[in-house]
Design a protein around this motif. Sequence first.
Motif, short mmCIF file in Angstrom:
data_model
loop_
_atom_site.label_atom_id
_atom_site.label_comp_id
_atom_site.label_asym_id
_atom_site.label_seq_id
_atom_site.Cartn_x
_atom_site.Cartn_y
_atom_site.Cartn_z
N THR A 1 -30.71 10.41 11.16
CA THR A 1 -31.32 11.74 11.29
C THR A 1 -31.22 12.19 12.74
OG1 THR A 1 -32.89 11.38 9.47
CG2 THR A 1 -33.44 13.10 11.07
N LEU A 2 -30.67 13.37 12.92
CA LEU A 2 -30.60 14.01 14.24
C LEU A 2 -31.68 15.09 14.26
CD1 LEU A 2 -26.72 14.37 14.53
CD2 LEU A 2 -28.16 12.43 15.17
N ARG A 3 -32.65 14.93 15.14
CA ARG A 3 -33.83 15.81 15.15
C ARG A 3 -33.89 16.61 16.44
NH1 ARG A 3 -39.17 12.93 13.46
NH2 ARG A 3 -38.17 13.35 11.43
N SER B 1 -25.91 8.11 23.77
CA SER B 1 -25.22 7.01 23.09
C SER B 1 -26.27 6.06 22.55
CB SER B 1 -24.28 6.29 24.05
OG SER B 1 -23.49 5.33 23.38
N VAL B 2 -26.25 5.82 21.24
CA VAL B 2 -27.32 5.07 20.57
C VAL B 2 -26.72 4.00 19.67
CG1 VAL B 2 -29.35 5.26 19.08
CG2 VAL B 2 -28.74 7.16 20.58
N VAL C 1 -32.90 10.72 17.88
CA VAL C 1 -32.02 10.08 16.90
C VAL C 1 -32.86 9.07 16.14
CG1 VAL C 1 -29.94 8.70 16.55
CG2 VAL C 1 -30.02 10.39 18.40
N LEU C 2 -32.88 9.20 14.80
CA LEU C 2 -33.66 8.30 13.96
C LEU C 2 -32.73 7.53 13.03
CD1 LEU C 2 -35.52 10.92 14.62
CD2 LEU C 2 -36.99 10.00 12.83
#
Length: 239
Positions: A215-217, A205-206, A182-183
């Motif tokens: 961004t989901l990488r 969880s972030v 997660v970015l």
Amino acid sequence: MTTPEQVSVQPGQTFELSGTFTNTSAQPLYDVTFAPRVPSGWSASAAVRAFRVAPGESLSGRWTVRVGADPVVGLTDVPAVAQFQPYRFSSGAEAEKAVRVHVWKPLPAGQSYVQGNDRSVEGRTLTTGGVRFGKGIGTTPADHTVEIGTCTRFDATVGVDDEVDGRVDRAAGAGGSVTFAVLGDGRVLYESPLRRSVDPALPVSVDVSGVKSLTLRVTDGGDGTSLDNAVWGDARVTC
């Protein structure tokens, strides 16, 4: 037989299903019953019936289908089924054509799903570690970027999609392998350990406070496998 296009519904909601059954045989059909076949806990309005449908004749129906209060989420096929006797006093037969119903559950106030495709890579229900999801993102290794505004948290459940299970050696641990990151505004906020087909679903969880671009990488686990079908299940933000 004809049906509507795919529909998207929540628990307890209704949708309209219509269909037409045509006798394409050279003989009349008897005791014809035409109705939706719905999952347990769902309901549908009354069947359409005809004592006799001659060759070339049609029987049409329109029904209101109500989704159950606690349905299985994801993709469910609901067919309109015509049951009939090919000959008077013969054993029964049937024909059907299904509409695909996408069932998903609403979130609590203050949470929103991250826009996704809500399907696996192969167009099925998103499933990882035996857990099904009505919403989310199915992807091979790739980036998925969204603008989120003023939000504080990102949550999802991740893993390799169960749809590859029939093509992997689970005992040997072989199969799909990916990592999830997660970015926020280009900065890595979270990176998962390597996830393989044998691994259970992993909750993520972030803290995304102050982040504008999320961004989901998904990246390849390093083995170059063609089975890296990944799941961001119920990907959502709290804002």
